[in-house]
Write a protein that holds these residues in place. Structure first.
Motif: not given
Length: 698
Positions: A472-476, A480-485
């Motif tokens: 919620l704080v750093k959505k964008n 990106g991190w979730l995509r890489l993970l």
């Protein structure tokens, strides 16, 4: 039963004209002595009771040598039995007692009175005879004049006619006197068998060569000579003239016997059991042996022949690993084949298994209650030891030993010692066995596993909450991190690959090269492939059955798949297991896990547990699809290499690869397989004309 002249002439000479055995007419036993001796044969047989050795009171007659001769006891001129004539050579043992000087004058007159009494030296000689299934004992009275008595010298012999025996029988003779003054004399002799029946080996085949003339008619039978119950016939035929009969080495058993007889009324059947010491026959016997559960505590070891083996109970924990022997506290038990044995258990448990060993080598292992009670349980096995004054101690049986519950050890049982003790006291544990001093308990560990998982889920929930707040704080940035993970996890899953176990029947070295090429190609996809070709050391140490059992359990627990590679030899073995009358035509070596795997694979197919866990495949040119047994068609069966894309899609699971990449990988596997497959399908050189003969059991 009289032996026809035809059979005796074959066994004892190539032509009846050169047969020189003496003929005895009539059924009566007789005895005769050498000159100077007198003898008498008691009527009827006597009991064979040697008794203990006693001291000789003076000179006595004792047997010193046994000598045999073959004769014929004939009821008619050409209707004779083979008979063993026995000659017993006698000598004098001991000396006369000399009187003391002061007694000589007083006994001078008595010696004249004793001379008539000592005019003869008498002995009762027992002659014992054994030749399965016959056992006899006869008694001979022998007298020798005192004038011939010289201590330590031979006085002559007595000849007994005669003991009847069969061709090829092993004859054992004993002789001693009553009372017995020395160790009994013994002699073992092998009577002539049938020189016209010979057994020879040629590679994987065994040849039975019957060298008789073209006009002779005879019967031939192959049977299993079972210890309990009647013999079990396997093959029978009436034949004429010389024959060469071929057996495959997979048909050999230690109790496989050959019986031959002339096709004449009242003929005697002569048997030969040539494979008693054949290592291949003993390996086949253990492959054919099966453990079967008859009741909650009753089981059987089924095998076609007698086995010298011991049975023990062991505890098989889930997740693989060796089966933990329960000796002690439970003792080993000798196994009798095809006889119901009772296990000293109060309650059955799926983790209890039976191990059968021979000469300290594990041959069979089966968890007999796994099918009726379900899968293996994560239970802790406790040993209770009871002492005086109602004292008792508890320890947990683990691979490292018996760990006391209340100890500082780093094992799971020590960490949960207090909880396990409370479970035992509250009646949550199942008692498996007990005697006056000890007892075995199985305590469930599911709730402790659930407690650990509850903590894990709580931690995951907290982590998920923190990640959600961060999102919620750093959505964008979080996206990106979730995509890489996600990409890393997918790449890791693909790199790790699905577990795959290849099971095949070792046809020959060419087929093993083909299986090795397939396994190597699948590893490049990637898949985690297990095959016995790459685990020969573990296979030799554990045995084919234990190795496959552990590999199959690990593969299925990891969500993998077992691939059954069908070949002509594998199909023949399947038919043999399914008892359709066919025999395996392909040899399987000491490292072949396919024969051992059938004991685990067939129950899954028969009980409908195979879909999703098994896949079948066969190589084009080696087998037709119709040859695969119908039982195994409940799972997908692929033809290689034409159906490689569908085969790889099934192994890797749906949705793992795009159609384009799947086609590329299928081409790569096909290129790896083709050289080995072409070499295997290449027509061999001209082998020459096959030899004439009859093939049995293939």
């Amino acid at each position: 039963m009289p032996v026809p002249w035809f059979l005796l002439s074959l066994a004892l000479g190539r032509s009846p004209m050169v047969l020189s055995l003496e003929k005895l007419m009539g059924p009566q036993d007789t005895a005769r002595c050498s000159p100077g001796l007198s003898c008498h044969l008691w009527d009827g047989d006597v009991l064979c009771l040697p008794g203990s050795i006693v001291s000789a009171p003076g000179p006595v007659l004792v047997p010193t040598r046994l000598q045999t001769e073959l004769v014929l006891r004939c009821h008619q001129e050409t209707d004779c039995d083979l008979c063993v004539r026995v000659a017993i050579h006698l000598a004098v043992h001991g000396h006369w007692e000399e009187p003391k000087d002061e007694d000589r004058s007083g006994r001078a007159a008595d010696l004249e009175l004793e001379e008539p009494r000592n005019a003869f030296l008498q002995a009762q000689v027992v002659l014992s005879f054994q030749a399965y299934p016959t056992a006899r004992c006869v008694l001979l009275e022998v007298q020798v004049p005192a004038a011939l008595v010289q201590p330590g010298q031979s006085v002559g012999s007595v000849v007994f006619d005669c003991f009847e025996a069969a061709l090829g029988a092993e004859v054992r003779l004993w002789s001693y006197t009553q009372p017995r003054y020395q160790k009994e004399l013994n002699l073992t002799q092998q009577l002539p068998a049938l020189p016209w029946l010979s057994v020879s080996a040629d590679g994987d085949d065994v040849h039975l060569v019957l060298d008789v003339s073209e006009e002779q008619h005879f019967g031939l039978s192959l049977y299993w000579n079972q210890v309990q119950g009647p013999t079990k016939p396997w093959w029978h035929s009436n034949l004429t003239g010389p024959r060469n009969i071929t057996l495959n080495h997979t048909d050999l058993f230690p109790c496989l016997c050959i019986q031959v007889w002339p096709l004449e009324p009242d003929s005697v059947r002569t048997s030969l059991c040539p494979f008693k010491e054949d290592p291949r026959a003993h390996r086949n016997l253990w492959r054919a042996a099966r453990l079967r559960l008859l009741s909650p505590q009753g089981w059987q070891l089924n095998a076609p022949c007698l086995l010298l083996a011991e049975a023990t109970l062991c505890w098989q924990a889930p997740g693989g690993g060796p089966c933990l022997s329960l000796v002690p506290p439970l003792s080993r038990e000798n196994v009798t084949v095809n006889k119901t044995l009772e296990l000293p258990l109060l309650n059955a448990h799926p983790n209890l298994c039976v191990q059968v060993s021979s000469w300290e080598k594990l041959q069979l292992q089966e968890c007999l209650w796994a099918d009726s009670l379900g899968a293996l349980k994560d239970d802790m096995l406790l040993l209770e030891t009871r002492g005086p004054q109602d004292n008792r101690s508890l320890c947990a049986l683990e691979p490292s030993g018996c760990t006391p519950l209340l100890s500082q050890a780093s094992t799971r049982a020590a960490r949960l010692g207090e909880q396990l003790l409370q479970d035992l006291q509250s009646g949550q544990c199942l008692q498996l066995w007990e005697d006056d001093l000890r007892a075995l308990w199985a305590c469930p560990m599911d709730k402790y596993v659930h407690q650990r998982w509850a903590l894990v889920w709580l931690a995951c929930l907290l982590l998920a909450s923190a990640l959600f707040l961060l999102f919620l704080v750093k959505k964008n940035q979080v996206k990106g991190w979730l995509r890489l993970l996600k990409e890393d996890l997918r790449a890791g899953a693909v790199a790790r690959g699905r577990a795959t176990l290849l099971v095949y029947s070792a046809e020959d070295s060419g087929f093993e090269r083909l299986v090795g090429a397939l396994a190597s190609a699948l590893c490049q996809l990637p898949l985690r492939v297990a095959v016995d070709l790459w685990s020969r050391r573990e296979l030799s140490a554990q045995g084919p059955l234990a190795w496959f059992h552990a590999q199959r359990r690990q593969t299925l627990q990891e969500g993998g798949v077992v691939v059954l590679l069908f070949s002509p030899g594998a199909v023949a073995l399947c038919h043999e297991w399914l008892q359709d009358g066919a025999s395996a035509s392909a040899p399987h070596g000491p490292h072949d896990a396919f024969a051992a795997s059938l004991s685990c694979v067939l129950p899954d197919f028969l009980q409908g547990r195979a879909p999703g866990r098994y896949v079948g495949a066969y190589f084009e040119g080696l087998l037709h699809s119709e040859a695969v047994p119908a039982l195994f068609r409940s799972v997908p069966v692929f033809s290689l290499p034409s159906q490689l894309p569908d085969f790889l899609r099934t192994l890797q699971g749906p949705g793992t690869l795009r159609p384009g990449r799947l086609g590329e990988r299928a081409k790569r596997v096909s290129r790896a397989l083709q050289p080995a497959l072409d070499q295997l399908l290449q027509p061999p050189g001209d082998p020459g004309d096959p030899e004439d003969g009859t093939r049995v059991g293939t």
